[in-house]
Scaffold this motif. Structure first.
Motif, short mmCIF file in Angstrom:
data_model
loop_
_atom_site.label_atom_id
_atom_site.label_comp_id
_atom_site.label_asym_id
_atom_site.label_seq_id
_atom_site.Cartn_x
_atom_site.Cartn_y
_atom_site.Cartn_z
N SER A 1 0.84 -1.20 0.00
CA SER A 1 0.00 0.00 0.00
C SER A 1 0.87 1.25 0.00
O SER A 1 0.58 2.23 -0.70
CB SER A 1 -0.91 -0.01 1.23
N ALA B 1 3.75 5.95 -5.34
CA ALA B 1 3.75 6.02 -6.80
C ALA B 1 2.73 7.04 -7.29
O ALA B 1 3.04 7.89 -8.14
CB ALA B 1 3.45 4.64 -7.38
N VAL B 2 1.52 6.99 -6.71
CA VAL B 2 0.46 7.92 -7.13
C VAL B 2 0.88 9.35 -6.86
O VAL B 2 0.79 10.23 -7.74
CB VAL B 2 -0.86 7.59 -6.40
N LEU B 3 1.38 9.60 -5.64
CA LEU B 3 1.80 10.96 -5.27
C LEU B 3 2.94 11.43 -6.16
O LEU B 3 2.96 12.58 -6.60
CB LEU B 3 2.21 11.00 -3.80
N ILE C 1 3.64 10.50 -9.24
CA ILE C 1 3.16 10.80 -10.60
C ILE C 1 2.43 12.14 -10.61
O ILE C 1 2.62 12.97 -11.52
CB ILE C 1 2.25 9.66 -11.10
N LEU C 2 1.63 12.37 -9.56
CA LEU C 2 0.92 13.64 -9.46
C LEU C 2 1.90 14.82 -9.45
O LEU C 2 1.72 15.82 -10.14
CB LEU C 2 0.06 13.67 -8.19
N LEU D 1 2.24 1.92 -3.38
CA LEU D 1 1.17 2.39 -4.26
C LEU D 1 0.94 3.89 -4.04
O LEU D 1 0.92 4.69 -4.99
CB LEU D 1 -0.10 1.60 -3.97
N ILE D 2 0.79 4.26 -2.76
CA ILE D 2 0.54 5.67 -2.44
C ILE D 2 1.69 6.53 -2.93
O ILE D 2 1.50 7.60 -3.55
CB ILE D 2 0.34 5.85 -0.92
#
Lengths: 379, 169
Positions: free
Chosen positions: B90, B96-98, B100-101, B93-94
């Motif tokens: 998790s 990676a998302v942050l 990319i943002l 994942l978090i």
């Protein structure tokens, strides 16, 4: 030759010269320290190597260089190698902004007698002196030795604490000069005719005491209190790495003395209207400070650690703040008469406080019971 | 600013920032951060902001990191304690998302900022970042904010003293 090229060459030559002079002062200072302390303690001091023992530091240096470099088991190698370097580099780099003479003219171009005349010189020195803590801290930690770590922690806490009174003393001087450039401080003292040691007597005394602690010299050498910590942060160092700590310490001594000369004793200018001789007066004043530090070392016993910290936080810092406030008020309200006004206040305060200490000391002496006579042997 | 020194310095700054994150040894990581601070200080120097450069070194490298180092040394944090080894999915994942943002944000904003750059740069006065200007801004224009910040720091310091004293007693 283009101007840029000339500036580059001049800067390089100045940097190398200052480096060479500082490095060659180190053995001289070690010899001087041993001799001066010996004379003060009615000993002879080194006198075997060369005239007056002058070659003794050379012999010591050769010994240290060819000595085996022991790396104890369990040390953190990278930081263990890095620590001596980190303790000597800030010491050398800090000297870059110290001005040691009026600008001279060479090949029709003016050259400032200063490696770099940056307009924030004083701040630069303070920043580098705060970096000097790393050498000590890392040496203690990487050695994997209790005594080293304890010595390092003590000494870094001490260095961080005593940076504050130094900063306060320096800021008072900066207020008078209205600039962070050391050259401006010297020019102020030349133009006004006042050496800042008188209008800023309190700052001067704070600076002398706090810089002694910052230099880790006796009586404030908690980092290497032999009776408690073997040799403190450099216990595990031998050979040339040990010598580098030593060199760093002595280069720092020169830098601090130069800083005190520039800020409080009129820099390179001659006292009492004596003829100006380039560099010579500057060196004379620096050596006066160095010998003063040696005198303190030979005279005073080591202070207990908690008393040292209490003195720094409860005496030097409040006094520094009061002095800073007083200076700020005088400089703001009576800028054109600040020098004589502050001189009067500071000298009066010094005389009064000195008298109080003298009287109080005498009273304590009278009240204290006389020491019992030493019983005779076999009695 | 000349391009070559800028690139060389950027490489140093980014390399040591990466080393800070990737290092197993916490003390070495802290030292890498010090080098990163120094590199950022040189960036300030290249921009002509000498005062900010020196303050960067004195405050971050000279004061804050030394205290960090104290804590790291005394706790002697090493990698093997397990807590630092675990990498739950998790979290990755978090992250990676942050990440990319953030990248997208930079990708959108950087061209915009580049367009503004010329006009902004011209408005900067000659003595920008000088001790005098910084002092006037802090103590005249933003005096209230400065005093509030000082008060918060004082409160935090007193809180630390109270907590430490309670444990002693």
């Amino acid at each position: 030759m283009s101007d840029t090229l000339f500036t580059w060459i001049a800067s390089l030559v100045k940097a190398v010269l200052v480096f060479a002079v500082l490095m060659s002062l180190v053995p001289l200072l070690i010899w001087l320290e041993r001799k001066v302390v010996a004379w003060m303690q009615q000993r002879i001091g080194p006198n075997r190597c060369g005239p007056f023992g002058l070659l003794q530091p050379m012999a010591d240096a050769v010994k240290l260089i060819i000595k085996e470099n022991i790396i104890p088991a369990g040390v953190d190698r990278v930081t263990y190698y890095l620590a001596p370097i980190l303790s000597i580099v800030p010491a050398l780099a800090a000297f870059a902004v110290v001005p040691f003479g009026e600008p001279v003219t060479i090949f029709g171009r003016t050259v400032a007698l200063q490696v770099a005349d940056v307009n924030i010189g004083i701040l630069y020195i303070l920043a580098l002196s705060s970096l000097a803590v790393y050498g000590v801290t890392l040496a203690g930690w990487s050695s994997n030795n209790k005594y080293s770590l304890l010595g390092a922690l003590r000494s870094s806490a001490q260095m961080i604490s005593y940076e504050i009174p130094i900063g306060l003393a320096v800021v008072s001087v900066v207020l008078m000069a209205g600039s962070l450039s050391l050259k401006a401080v010297v020019d102020l003292q030349r133009d006004s005719g006042y050496w800042l040691v008188f209008p800023q007597l309190i700052s001067f005394i704070i600076f002398l005491i706090a810089s002694n602690a910052e230099l880790n010299r006796p009586p404030f050498d908690m980092a290497e209190a032999e009776s408690e910590l073997v040799a403190g942060f450099h216990t595990e160092y031998s050979g040339f790495r040990f010598a580098m700590f030593f060199m760093g310490e002595y280069v720092n001594l020169v830098t601090v003395s130069a800083l005190a000369t520039v800020m409080f004793l009129g820099g390179w200018h001659a006292p009492f209207g004596l003829p100006e001789i380039p560099i010579v007066w500057f060196l004379v004043k620096i050596f006066a400070f160095i010998i003063f530090y040696m005198w303190i070392r030979a005279t005073l016993p080591r202070i207990r650690y908690d008393l040292l910290m209490a003195f720094g936080w409860k005496v030097l810092i409040p006094v520094g703040f009061l002095n800073l406030a007083m200076t700020a008020v005088v400089v703001t309200l009576a800028a054109d008469r600040a020098m004589p006004l502050l001189t009067a206040v500071n000298v009066t305060l010094a005389v009064v406080v000195g008298a109080i200490i003298k009287i109080a000391g005498r009273r304590v002496e009278r009240r204290a019971p006389r020491l019992a006579p030493v019983p005779e042997a076999g009695g | 600013m000349t391009l070559l020194p800028f690139i060389a310095l950027s490489v140093v700054a980014i390399a040591f920032a990466l080393l800070l994150v990737l290092n197993r040894n916490a003390v070495h990581g802290a030292l890498c951060l010090v080098v990163n601070f120094a590199a950022v200080a040189v960036f300030f120097l290249m921009l002509g902001a000498e005062f900010i450069a020196v303050v960067q070194v004195a405050v971050y490298a000279g004061a804050i990191m030394v205290l960090f180092l104290f804590v790291l040394m005394l706790l002697n944090i090493q990698g093997q304690e397990g807590g630092l080894e675990q990498k739950p999915r998790s979290q990755i994942l978090i992250a990676a998302v942050l990440g990319i943002l953030l990248l997208a944000e930079i990708g959108v904003l950087a061209p915009l900022a580049a367009g503004l750059g010329g006009a902004q740069a011209a408005a900067v006065p000659a003595d920008f970042g000088s001790p005098r200007l910084v002092g006037l801004t802090l103590f005249r224009d933003h005096l209230l904010a400065f005093e509030i910040a000082a008060f918060i720091l004082l409160a935090a310091m007193m809180g630390a003293v109270v907590l430490a004293k309670r444990r002693l007693a």
